[in-house]
Design a protein around this motif. Structure first.
Motif, PDB file in Angstrom:
ATOM      1  N   ILE A   1       0.838  -1.206   0.000  1.00  0.00           N
ATOM      2  CA  ILE A   1       0.000   0.000   0.000  1.00  0.00           C
ATOM      3  C   ILE A   1       0.871   1.254   0.000  1.00  0.00           C
ATOM      4  O   ILE A   1       0.620   2.197  -0.762  1.00  0.00           O
ATOM      5  N   THR A   2       1.907   1.262   0.829  1.00  0.00           N
ATOM      6  CA  THR A   2       2.756   2.453   0.942  1.00  0.00           C
ATOM      7  C   THR A   2       3.530   2.720  -0.338  1.00  0.00           C
ATOM      8  O   THR A   2       3.515   3.848  -0.864  1.00  0.00           O
ATOM      9  N   ILE A   3       4.211   1.698  -0.846  1.00  0.00           N
ATOM     10  CA  ILE A   3       5.049   1.885  -2.047  1.00  0.00           C
ATOM     11  C   ILE A   3       4.200   2.253  -3.251  1.00  0.00           C
ATOM     12  O   ILE A   3       4.520   3.195  -3.995  1.00  0.00           O
ATOM     13  N   THR A   4       3.100   1.528  -3.459  1.00  0.00           N
ATOM     14  CA  THR A   4       2.228   1.813  -4.615  1.00  0.00           C
ATOM     15  C   THR A   4       1.660   3.217  -4.536  1.00  0.00           C
ATOM     16  O   THR A   4       1.659   3.961  -5.528  1.00  0.00           O
ATOM     17  N   SER A   5       1.178   3.600  -3.352  1.00  0.00           N
ATOM     18  CA  SER A   5       0.580   4.933  -3.188  1.00  0.00           C
ATOM     19  C   SER A   5       1.607   6.029  -3.419  1.00  0.00           C
ATOM     20  O   SER A   5       1.336   7.006  -4.132  1.00  0.00           O
ATOM     21  N   VAL A   6       2.798   5.876  -2.841  1.00  0.00           N
ATOM     22  CA  VAL A   6       3.828   6.920  -2.955  1.00  0.00           C
ATOM     23  C   VAL A   6       4.305   7.056  -4.399  1.00  0.00           C
ATOM     24  O   VAL A   6       4.467   8.179  -4.907  1.00  0.00           O
ATOM     25  N   VAL A   7       4.518   5.935  -5.074  1.00  0.00           N
ATOM     26  CA  VAL A   7       4.971   5.986  -6.472  1.00  0.00           C
ATOM     27  C   VAL A   7       3.935   6.685  -7.345  1.00  0.00           C
ATOM     28  O   VAL A   7       4.269   7.558  -8.166  1.00  0.00           O
ATOM     29  N   LEU A   8       2.658   6.340  -7.177  1.00  0.00           N
ATOM     30  CA  LEU A   8       1.602   6.960  -7.986  1.00  0.00           C
ATOM     31  C   LEU A   8       1.428   8.438  -7.626  1.00  0.00           C
ATOM     32  O   LEU A   8       1.163   9.262  -8.510  1.00  0.00           O
ATOM     33  N   ILE A   9       1.559   8.780  -6.349  1.00  0.00           N
ATOM     34  CA  ILE A   9       1.478  10.188  -5.950  1.00  0.00           C
ATOM     35  C   ILE A   9       2.587  10.994  -6.616  1.00  0.00           C
ATOM     36  O   ILE A   9       2.349  12.098  -7.128  1.00  0.00           O
ATOM     37  N   ILE A  10       3.806  10.457  -6.627  1.00  0.00           N
ATOM     38  CA  ILE A  10       4.937  11.153  -7.235  1.00  0.00           C
ATOM     39  C   ILE A  10       4.703  11.370  -8.731  1.00  0.00           C
ATOM     40  O   ILE A  10       4.889  12.470  -9.261  1.00  0.00           O
ATOM     41  N   ILE A  11       4.269  10.318  -9.424  1.00  0.00           N
ATOM     42  CA  ILE A  11       4.086  10.421 -10.883  1.00  0.00           C
ATOM     43  C   ILE A  11       2.960  11.378 -11.230  1.00  0.00           C
ATOM     44  O   ILE A  11       3.130  12.328 -12.016  1.00  0.00           O
ATOM     45  N   PHE A  12       1.780  11.171 -10.641  1.00  0.00           N
ATOM     46  CA  PHE A  12       0.621  11.988 -11.006  1.00  0.00           C
ATOM     47  C   PHE A  12       0.758  13.430 -10.528  1.00  0.00           C
ATOM     48  O   PHE A  12       0.381  14.369 -11.244  1.00  0.00           O
ATOM     49  N   SER A  13       1.300  13.625  -9.326  1.00  0.00           N
ATOM     50  CA  SER A  13       1.434  14.986  -8.795  1.00  0.00           C
ATOM     51  C   SER A  13       2.461  15.790  -9.582  1.00  0.00           C
ATOM     52  O   SER A  13       2.251  16.985  -9.840  1.00  0.00           O
ATOM     53  N   SER A  14       3.558  15.157  -9.967  1.00  0.00           N
ATOM     54  CA  SER A  14       4.573  15.876 -10.747  1.00  0.00           C
ATOM     55  C   SER A  14       4.035  16.243 -12.128  1.00  0.00           C
ATOM     56  O   SER A  14       4.306  17.339 -12.627  1.00  0.00           O
TER      57      SER A  14
END
Length: 276
Positions: free
Chosen positions: A78-91
């Protein structure tokens, strides 16, 4: 007292106060570590003293009670998937909002910033009810919600950092034949590495330690995260402090490992931020 002596006295006072403040901040870690090695009787007898006899039985029992392997897997996923997607979509979103100078982009940015001040508790019940109707009260649903809650602050951080990246880079890449995605992925995104580390740290600590949202969304015993499992040490009539403290140490270990491998990037991001 001359100027040199006053400076020495002032430095000594600052050093003393800093040491006391550091000990104050470290005291919870001392209490956790010391009591994790005590028996239950010894823990309640004297919380602040060192263990008379060190025992690892608490860690063994806590490991089994937590179903640590399964809980660790779901927390990491949950943590890794959420953080990776947050980084990609937010950037991506921040890049478009910063490069597109229009009233709509400004309004969207203001909406993201305004959402940062809305407490989760204000939207908690309507959100869970809505997600329940979509049958998303599961691991996939909680990742989706983490992306939504983490996007606002991340977009704000990326948007500020992108102002230091000249727009001429985008134009030069476009002249060379790159499309929008290629410009972002191959030119802009690598330059965002310092702020991406900051975003990753902030969101990792938040998601890893979060209890409230998983307690509302995750209902299956086989998919519980570590914070949810740790809560079971605190029953209605009894509290297993010795096991809870041992479990907390087991919970902290993955974060320490993450920091150990990411410390070079953390230092680089802090240095880059100070320069800019």
């Amino acid at each position: 007292m001359n100027k040199k002596n006053r400076k020495i006295v002032s430095l000594s006072i600052i050093t003393l106060l800093s040491t006391l403040l550091g000990l104050l901040f470290l005291s919870p870690f001392y209490i956790i570590i010391v009591n994790a090695f005590k028996t239950k009787q010894e823990l309640f007898k004297n919380t602040l003293s060192l263990p008379i006899t060190y025992t690892l039985d608490n860690f063994k029992e806590a490991f089994n009670e937590l179903d640590f392997g399964n809980s660790l897997f779901h927390s990491l996923f949950i943590t890794i998937t959420s953080v990776v997607l947050i980084i990609i979509f937010s950037s991506m979103a921040a890049w478009m909002l910063e490069r597109t100078k229009s009233k709509i982009s400004n309004i969207l940015l203001m909406m993201f910033l305004a959402s940062m001040i809305i407490p989760f508790q204000a939207v908690m019940l309507p959100l869970i009810r809505f997600m329940g109707k979509l049958n998303l009260l599961n691991v996939g649903g909680i990742i989706f919600m983490y992306i939504g809650f983490g996007a606002s602050m991340s977009i704000f951080l990326y948007h500020g950092f992108l102002k230091s990246i000249p727009k001429e880079l985008d134009e030069a890449a476009m002249i060379d034949g790159c499309n929008k995605f290629q410009i972002f992925w191959y030119i802009i995104f690598p330059l965002l590495k310092p702020i991406s580390v900051t975003v990753a740290i902030l969101n990792t600590v938040w998601i890893w330690n979060d209890y409230l949202l998983p307690s509302l969304v995750i209902n299956k015993p086989t998919t519980l995260t570590i914070p949810l499992k740790t809560f079971f040490f605190f029953g209605e009539y009894t509290k297993q402090w010795n096991l809870a403290l041992s479990g907390l140490i087991l919970d902290i270990i993955p974060v320490i490992v993450f920091y150990f491998f990411a410390q070079k990037q953390i230092i680089k991001s802090v240095t880059a931020g100070s320069i800019k």
